[in-house]
Design a protein around this motif. Structure first.
Motif, PDB file in Angstrom:
ATOM      1  N   CYS A 191      40.508  17.829  21.348  1.00  0.00           N
ATOM      2  CA  CYS A 191      39.558  16.951  22.037  1.00  0.00           C
ATOM      3  C   CYS A 191      38.791  17.659  23.151  1.00  0.00           C
ATOM      4  CB  CYS A 191      40.290  15.748  22.615  1.00  0.00           C
ATOM      5  SG  CYS A 191      41.605  16.185  23.766  1.00  0.00           S
ATOM      6  N   LEU A 192      39.013  18.935  23.358  1.00  0.00           N
ATOM      7  CA  LEU A 192      38.279  19.661  24.391  1.00  0.00           C
ATOM      8  C   LEU A 192      36.844  19.911  23.936  1.00  0.00           C
ATOM      9  CD1 LEU A 192      40.905  22.320  25.534  1.00  0.00           C
ATOM     10  CD2 LEU A 192      40.253  20.215  26.701  1.00  0.00           C
ATOM     11  N   ALA A 193      35.908  19.663  24.814  1.00  0.00           N
ATOM     12  CA  ALA A 193      34.499  19.892  24.512  1.00  0.00           C
ATOM     13  C   ALA A 193      34.036  21.188  25.165  1.00  0.00           C
ATOM     14  CB  ALA A 193      33.656  18.724  25.021  1.00  0.00           C
ATOM     15  N   ASP A 194      33.138  21.866  24.491  1.00  0.00           N
ATOM     16  CA  ASP A 194      32.603  23.132  24.980  1.00  0.00           C
ATOM     17  C   ASP A 194      31.552  22.859  26.046  1.00  0.00           C
ATOM     18  OD1 ASP A 194      31.585  25.650  25.384  1.00  0.00           O
ATOM     19  OD2 ASP A 194      31.292  26.112  23.261  1.00  0.00           O
ATOM     20  N   GLY A 195      31.826  23.299  27.283  1.00  0.00           N
ATOM     21  CA  GLY A 195      30.868  23.111  28.375  1.00  0.00           C
ATOM     22  C   GLY A 195      29.983  24.314  28.609  1.00  0.00           C
ATOM     23  N   GLY A 196      30.081  25.320  27.734  1.00  0.00           N
ATOM     24  CA  GLY A 196      29.240  26.495  27.861  1.00  0.00           C
ATOM     25  C   GLY A 196      29.905  27.619  28.644  1.00  0.00           C
ATOM     26  N   VAL A 197      29.240  28.757  28.676  1.00  0.00           N
ATOM     27  CA  VAL A 197      29.734  29.939  29.372  1.00  0.00           C
ATOM     28  C   VAL A 197      28.848  30.216  30.572  1.00  0.00           C
ATOM     29  CG1 VAL A 197      30.233  32.408  29.196  1.00  0.00           C
ATOM     30  CG2 VAL A 197      30.667  30.902  27.239  1.00  0.00           C
ATOM     31  N   GLU A 198      29.474  30.374  31.732  1.00  0.00           N
ATOM     32  CA  GLU A 198      28.749  30.640  32.973  1.00  0.00           C
ATOM     33  C   GLU A 198      29.330  31.885  33.627  1.00  0.00           C
ATOM     34  OE1 GLU A 198      29.237  27.202  35.381  1.00  0.00           O
ATOM     35  OE2 GLU A 198      28.220  25.846  33.979  1.00  0.00           O
ATOM     36  N   ASP A 199      28.552  32.968  33.671  1.00  0.00           N
ATOM     37  CA  ASP A 199      28.992  34.212  34.313  1.00  0.00           C
ATOM     38  C   ASP A 199      30.353  34.679  33.802  1.00  0.00           C
ATOM     39  OD1 ASP A 199      26.685  34.268  35.912  1.00  0.00           O
ATOM     40  OD2 ASP A 199      27.613  32.958  37.415  1.00  0.00           O
ATOM     41  N   GLY A 200      30.517  34.686  32.493  1.00  0.00           N
ATOM     42  CA  GLY A 200      31.761  35.161  31.896  1.00  0.00           C
ATOM     43  C   GLY A 200      32.907  34.173  31.962  1.00  0.00           C
ATOM     44  N   CYS A 201      32.629  32.931  32.317  1.00  0.00           N
ATOM     45  CA  CYS A 201      33.656  31.889  32.409  1.00  0.00           C
ATOM     46  C   CYS A 201      33.333  30.767  31.423  1.00  0.00           C
ATOM     47  CB  CYS A 201      33.731  31.332  33.831  1.00  0.00           C
ATOM     48  SG  CYS A 201      34.911  29.971  34.047  1.00  0.00           S
ATOM     49  N   LEU A 202      34.260  30.488  30.513  1.00  0.00           N
ATOM     50  CA  LEU A 202      34.085  29.391  29.559  1.00  0.00           C
ATOM     51  C   LEU A 202      34.521  28.088  30.205  1.00  0.00           C
ATOM     52  CD1 LEU A 202      33.557  28.266  26.690  1.00  0.00           C
ATOM     53  CD2 LEU A 202      35.953  28.811  26.168  1.00  0.00           C
ATOM     54  N   VAL A 203      33.658  27.106  30.179  1.00  0.00           N
ATOM     55  CA  VAL A 203      33.964  25.790  30.735  1.00  0.00           C
ATOM     56  C   VAL A 203      34.373  24.858  29.595  1.00  0.00           C
ATOM     57  CG1 VAL A 203      33.091  23.819  32.039  1.00  0.00           C
ATOM     58  CG2 VAL A 203      32.308  26.133  32.600  1.00  0.00           C
ATOM     59  N   LEU A 204      35.547  24.256  29.725  1.00  0.00           N
ATOM     60  CA  LEU A 204      36.026  23.295  28.734  1.00  0.00           C
ATOM     61  C   LEU A 204      36.160  21.932  29.402  1.00  0.00           C
ATOM     62  CD1 LEU A 204      38.773  25.458  26.975  1.00  0.00           C
ATOM     63  CD2 LEU A 204      36.461  24.965  26.153  1.00  0.00           C
ATOM     64  N   ILE A 205      35.729  20.908  28.702  1.00  0.00           N
ATOM     65  CA  ILE A 205      35.746  19.550  29.242  1.00  0.00           C
ATOM     66  C   ILE A 205      36.886  18.766  28.601  1.00  0.00           C
ATOM     67  CG2 ILE A 205      34.407  17.487  29.733  1.00  0.00           C
ATOM     68  CD1 ILE A 205      33.248  20.094  30.881  1.00  0.00           C
ATOM     69  N   ALA A 206      37.847  18.354  29.428  1.00  0.00           N
ATOM     70  CA  ALA A 206      38.982  17.557  28.962  1.00  0.00           C
ATOM     71  C   ALA A 206      38.661  16.070  29.107  1.00  0.00           C
ATOM     72  CB  ALA A 206      40.234  17.899  29.774  1.00  0.00           C
ATOM     73  N   PRO A 207      39.313  15.205  28.331  1.00  0.00           N
ATOM     74  CA  PRO A 207      38.994  13.770  28.356  1.00  0.00           C
ATOM     75  C   PRO A 207      39.475  13.031  29.608  1.00  0.00           C
ATOM     76  CG  PRO A 207      40.793  14.202  26.850  1.00  0.00           C
ATOM     77  CD  PRO A 207      40.263  15.539  27.258  1.00  0.00           C
ATOM     78  N   SER A 208      40.354  13.626  30.382  1.00  0.00           N
ATOM     79  CA  SER A 208      40.863  12.945  31.581  1.00  0.00           C
ATOM     80  C   SER A 208      41.357  13.986  32.578  1.00  0.00           C
ATOM     81  CB  SER A 208      42.005  11.992  31.216  1.00  0.00           C
ATOM     82  OG  SER A 208      43.149  12.719  30.802  1.00  0.00           O
ATOM     83  N   ARG A 209      41.543  13.544  33.829  1.00  0.00           N
ATOM     84  CA  ARG A 209      42.072  14.455  34.845  1.00  0.00           C
ATOM     85  C   ARG A 209      43.505  14.866  34.522  1.00  0.00           C
ATOM     86  NH1 ARG A 209      40.989  11.606  40.528  1.00  0.00           N
ATOM     87  NH2 ARG A 209      41.595   9.794  39.269  1.00  0.00           N
ATOM     88  N   GLN A 233      37.325  34.371  32.045  1.00  0.00           N
ATOM     89  CA  GLN A 233      37.938  33.246  32.718  1.00  0.00           C
ATOM     90  C   GLN A 233      37.710  31.955  31.949  1.00  0.00           C
ATOM     91  OE1 GLN A 233      35.903  33.743  36.597  1.00  0.00           O
ATOM     92  NE2 GLN A 233      37.923  34.109  37.481  1.00  0.00           N
ATOM     93  N   ILE A 234      38.559  30.970  32.237  1.00  0.00           N
ATOM     94  CA  ILE A 234      38.403  29.636  31.656  1.00  0.00           C
ATOM     95  C   ILE A 234      38.502  28.621  32.790  1.00  0.00           C
ATOM     96  CG2 ILE A 234      39.389  27.888  30.109  1.00  0.00           C
ATOM     97  CD1 ILE A 234      40.529  30.150  28.448  1.00  0.00           C
ATOM     98  N   ARG A 235      37.581  27.681  32.803  1.00  0.00           N
ATOM     99  CA  ARG A 235      37.642  26.587  33.771  1.00  0.00           C
ATOM    100  C   ARG A 235      37.718  25.268  33.017  1.00  0.00           C
ATOM    101  NH1 ARG A 235      33.194  27.330  36.352  1.00  0.00           N
ATOM    102  NH2 ARG A 235      31.928  25.500  35.837  1.00  0.00           N
ATOM    103  N   ILE A 236      38.730  24.473  33.332  1.00  0.00           N
ATOM    104  CA  ILE A 236      38.920  23.208  32.649  1.00  0.00           C
ATOM    105  C   ILE A 236      38.544  22.069  33.601  1.00  0.00           C
ATOM    106  CG2 ILE A 236      40.577  21.712  31.460  1.00  0.00           C
ATOM    107  CD1 ILE A 236      42.240  24.229  30.904  1.00  0.00           C
TER     108      ILE A 236
END
Length: 226
Positions: free
Chosen positions: A175-193, A220-223
Protein backbone atom coordinates in the motif's frame (compact mmCIF):
# COMPACT_ATOMS: atom_id res chain seq x y z
CA UNK A 1 10.11 -17.84 12.69
CA UNK A 2 13.22 -18.22 14.76
CA UNK A 3 16.21 -16.37 13.37
CA UNK A 4 19.54 -18.13 13.12
CA UNK A 5 22.32 -17.01 15.44
CA UNK A 6 25.73 -18.65 15.58
CA UNK A 7 25.90 -18.66 19.38
CA UNK A 8 25.11 -21.17 22.11
CA UNK A 9 25.57 -24.92 22.26
CA UNK A 10 24.94 -25.42 18.53
CA UNK A 11 27.10 -22.50 17.42
CA UNK A 12 29.49 -24.60 15.33
CA UNK A 13 26.69 -26.22 13.33
CA UNK A 14 25.00 -22.85 12.77
CA UNK A 15 28.24 -21.37 11.45
CA UNK A 16 28.56 -24.20 8.95
CA UNK A 17 24.94 -23.71 7.90
CA UNK A 18 25.49 -20.00 7.23
CA UNK A 19 28.69 -20.63 5.30
CA UNK A 20 26.99 -23.42 3.35
CA UNK A 21 24.19 -21.06 2.34
CA UNK A 22 26.74 -18.52 1.11
CA UNK A 23 28.65 -21.22 -0.77
CA UNK A 24 25.54 -22.50 -2.56
CA UNK A 25 24.57 -18.94 -3.48
CA UNK A 26 28.02 -18.21 -4.89
CA UNK A 27 28.28 -21.42 -6.91
CA UNK A 28 24.98 -20.64 -8.61
CA UNK A 29 26.16 -17.17 -9.61
CA UNK A 30 28.62 -15.81 -12.13
CA UNK A 31 32.38 -15.58 -11.66
CA UNK A 32 32.20 -12.08 -10.22
CA UNK A 33 29.66 -13.09 -7.56
CA UNK A 34 31.65 -16.23 -6.74
CA UNK A 35 34.81 -14.21 -6.20
CA UNK A 36 33.06 -11.64 -4.00
CA UNK A 37 31.41 -14.24 -1.76
CA UNK A 38 34.66 -16.23 -1.52
CA UNK A 39 36.46 -13.12 -0.35
CA UNK A 40 33.81 -12.42 2.27
CA UNK A 41 33.97 -16.04 3.46
CA UNK A 42 37.75 -15.65 3.82
CA UNK A 43 37.20 -12.67 6.11
CA UNK A 44 34.57 -14.55 8.10
CA UNK A 45 36.69 -17.63 8.67
CA UNK A 46 39.84 -15.69 9.58
CA UNK A 47 38.79 -12.44 11.25
CA UNK A 48 35.07 -12.44 12.12
CA UNK A 49 33.94 -12.43 15.76
CA UNK A 50 30.75 -14.52 15.72
CA UNK A 51 29.89 -13.84 19.35
CA UNK A 52 29.99 -10.06 19.04
CA UNK A 53 29.09 -9.87 15.33
CA UNK A 54 32.18 -7.78 14.68
CA UNK A 55 34.67 -7.62 11.85
CA UNK A 56 37.51 -5.18 12.55
CA UNK A 57 40.31 -5.41 9.99
CA UNK A 58 42.12 -2.77 7.96
CA UNK A 59 42.11 -2.49 4.19
CA UNK A 60 45.80 -3.28 3.99
CA UNK A 61 45.28 -6.55 5.87
CA UNK A 62 42.31 -7.43 3.70
CA UNK A 63 44.31 -6.73 0.55
CA UNK A 64 47.05 -9.06 1.76
CA UNK A 65 44.56 -11.83 2.54
CA UNK A 66 42.75 -11.44 -0.79
CA UNK A 67 45.99 -11.00 -2.78
CA UNK A 68 44.68 -7.78 -4.36
CA UNK A 69 45.39 -4.05 -4.11
CA UNK A 70 43.58 -1.74 -1.69
CA UNK A 71 41.52 -0.19 -4.48
CA UNK A 72 39.96 -3.60 -5.12
CA UNK A 73 39.27 -3.95 -1.40
CA UNK A 74 37.44 -0.60 -1.35
CA UNK A 75 35.37 -1.57 -4.36
CA UNK A 76 34.37 -5.02 -3.09
CA UNK A 77 33.64 -3.85 0.46
CA UNK A 78 31.42 -1.13 -1.01
CA UNK A 79 29.54 -3.81 -2.97
CA UNK A 80 29.06 -5.89 0.17
CA UNK A 81 27.73 -2.88 2.08
CA UNK A 82 25.41 -1.98 -0.78
CA UNK A 83 24.03 -5.52 -0.83
CA UNK A 84 23.24 -5.29 2.87
CA UNK A 85 25.42 -8.26 3.78
CA UNK A 86 27.84 -6.03 5.69
CA UNK A 87 26.87 -3.13 7.93
CA UNK A 88 28.99 -0.44 9.57
CA UNK A 89 28.65 -0.69 13.34
CA UNK A 90 31.28 1.94 14.22
CA UNK A 91 32.97 4.20 11.72
CA UNK A 92 36.76 4.27 11.88
CA UNK A 93 38.49 7.45 13.04
CA UNK A 94 41.97 8.64 14.02
CA UNK A 95 43.84 5.62 12.83
CA UNK A 96 41.25 3.11 14.01
CA UNK A 97 39.60 0.78 11.53
CA UNK A 98 35.84 0.63 11.16
CA UNK A 99 33.99 -2.08 13.04
CA UNK A 100 31.72 -3.95 10.65
CA UNK A 101 28.99 -6.51 11.22
CA UNK A 102 27.17 -9.15 9.19
CA UNK A 103 23.45 -8.92 8.56
CA UNK A 104 22.77 -12.65 8.78
CA UNK A 105 19.06 -12.21 8.13
CA UNK A 106 19.82 -10.43 4.85
CA UNK A 107 22.30 -13.14 3.88
CA UNK A 108 19.73 -15.86 4.53
CA UNK A 109 17.08 -14.04 2.51
CA UNK A 110 19.39 -13.69 -0.48
CA UNK A 111 20.71 -17.24 -0.35
CA UNK A 112 17.38 -18.98 0.32
CA UNK A 113 16.59 -19.70 -3.38
CA UNK A 114 19.72 -21.90 -3.53
CA UNK A 115 19.26 -23.92 -0.35
CA UNK A 116 17.68 -26.76 -2.31
CA UNK A 117 20.98 -27.23 -4.14
CA UNK A 118 22.49 -28.48 -0.88
CA UNK A 119 19.71 -30.97 -0.18
CA UNK A 120 16.24 -31.42 1.35
CA UNK A 121 17.69 -32.12 4.80
CA UNK A 122 19.38 -28.73 4.76
CA UNK A 123 16.20 -26.97 3.62
CA UNK A 124 14.21 -28.66 6.39
CA UNK A 125 16.79 -27.67 9.00
CA UNK A 126 16.98 -24.09 7.81
CA UNK A 127 13.21 -23.69 7.67
CA UNK A 128 13.25 -22.81 11.35
CA UNK A 129 15.85 -20.11 10.72
CA UNK A 130 14.19 -18.46 7.73
CA UNK A 131 14.45 -14.72 8.53
CA UNK A 132 10.95 -13.29 8.66
CA UNK A 133 9.75 -10.71 11.19
CA UNK A 134 7.57 -12.20 13.90
CA UNK A 135 3.91 -11.40 13.54
CA UNK A 136 2.70 -8.60 15.80
CA UNK A 137 -0.47 -9.97 17.36
CA UNK A 138 -1.32 -6.73 19.15
CA UNK A 139 -2.12 -4.71 16.03
CA UNK A 140 -3.84 -5.21 12.70
CA UNK A 141 -1.93 -3.59 9.79
CA UNK A 142 -3.85 -1.18 7.58
CA UNK A 143 -4.73 -2.96 4.34
CA UNK A 144 -5.65 -1.51 0.96
CA UNK A 145 -6.53 -3.14 -2.35
CA UNK A 146 -3.56 -3.74 -4.62
CA UNK A 147 -2.47 -0.51 -6.26
CA UNK A 148 -1.07 -0.18 -9.74
CA UNK A 149 2.64 -0.83 -9.96
CA UNK A 150 4.76 2.29 -9.69
CA UNK A 151 7.41 3.13 -12.23
CA UNK A 152 11.14 3.32 -11.68
CA UNK A 153 13.10 2.26 -8.62
CA UNK A 154 10.09 1.65 -6.38
CA UNK A 155 8.58 -0.72 -8.95
CA UNK A 156 11.73 -2.88 -8.92
CA UNK A 157 12.00 -2.68 -5.14
CA UNK A 158 8.35 -3.76 -4.76
CA UNK A 159 9.02 -6.82 -6.92
CA UNK A 160 11.98 -7.86 -4.77
CA UNK A 161 10.10 -7.33 -1.50
CA UNK A 162 7.16 -9.38 -2.78
CA UNK A 163 9.43 -12.23 -3.86
CA UNK A 164 11.17 -12.34 -0.46
CA UNK A 165 8.03 -12.55 1.67
CA UNK A 166 4.63 -12.18 0.05
CA UNK A 167 2.65 -12.03 3.29
CA UNK A 168 4.89 -9.32 4.71
CA UNK A 169 4.71 -7.43 1.43
CA UNK A 170 0.92 -7.54 1.34
CA UNK A 171 0.63 -6.35 4.92
CA UNK A 172 3.16 -3.52 4.96
CA UNK A 173 4.66 -2.65 1.57
CA UNK A 174 1.95 -3.09 -1.07
CA UNK A 175 0.00 0.00 0.00
CA UNK A 176 2.99 2.36 -0.07
CA UNK A 177 2.75 5.03 -2.74
CA UNK A 178 5.73 6.41 -4.61
CA UNK A 179 6.28 10.06 -3.62
CA UNK A 180 9.20 10.54 -5.98
CA UNK A 181 12.94 11.00 -5.53
CA UNK A 182 14.33 14.22 -4.05
CA UNK A 183 18.11 14.72 -3.92
CA UNK A 184 18.83 11.00 -3.77
CA UNK A 185 16.04 10.32 -1.25
CA UNK A 186 13.03 8.18 -2.17
CA UNK A 187 9.82 9.40 -0.56
CA UNK A 188 7.22 6.74 0.24
CA UNK A 189 3.69 7.60 1.33
CA UNK A 190 2.13 5.33 3.96
CA UNK A 191 -1.66 5.19 4.54
CA UNK A 192 -1.45 6.29 8.20
CA UNK A 193 0.93 7.68 10.80
CA UNK A 194 0.93 4.33 12.59
CA UNK A 195 1.85 2.50 9.39
CA UNK A 196 4.68 4.95 8.68
CA UNK A 197 6.02 4.71 12.24
CA UNK A 198 5.96 0.90 12.17
CA UNK A 199 7.93 0.81 8.93
CA UNK A 200 10.53 3.26 10.27
CA UNK A 201 10.96 1.22 13.44
CA UNK A 202 10.81 -2.38 12.23
CA UNK A 203 11.26 -2.64 8.45
CA UNK A 204 13.39 0.28 7.28
CA UNK A 205 16.46 -1.90 6.67
CA UNK A 206 14.46 -4.27 4.46
CA UNK A 207 13.18 -1.29 2.48
CA UNK A 208 16.60 0.34 2.24
CA UNK A 209 18.29 -2.74 0.78
CA UNK A 210 15.54 -3.35 -1.80
CA UNK A 211 15.56 0.27 -2.97
CA UNK A 212 19.37 0.44 -3.11
CA UNK A 213 19.45 -2.66 -5.27
CA UNK A 214 16.83 -1.17 -7.56
CA UNK A 215 18.73 2.09 -7.96
CA UNK A 216 22.17 2.57 -6.42
CA UNK A 217 21.83 6.35 -6.77
CA UNK A 218 19.19 6.41 -4.02
CA UNK A 219 20.89 6.68 -0.65
CA UNK A 220 17.99 7.48 1.65
CA UNK A 221 14.32 6.69 2.22
CA UNK A 222 11.78 8.98 3.84
CA UNK A 223 8.43 7.57 4.88
CA UNK A 224 5.57 10.00 5.27
CA UNK A 225 1.94 9.52 6.31
CA UNK A 226 -0.65 10.23 3.65
Amino acid sequence: MQRIRAVGREAAAKKYDILSAMMAHALAGDAQDQRLVLRLMALITTRYNWQGNELAVGQREIARLWCVDERTVKRDMARLRASGWITVKRQGARGRVSVLGLDLDRILLDTRPRWANIGPDYVARMAGADPQPAADTTVVPFRRPDMAAAEGAWSAARAQLASEDRALFDAWFACLADGGVEDGCLVLIAPSRFHAAYLRTHLIDRLRVAVRRADGRIGQIRIEAG
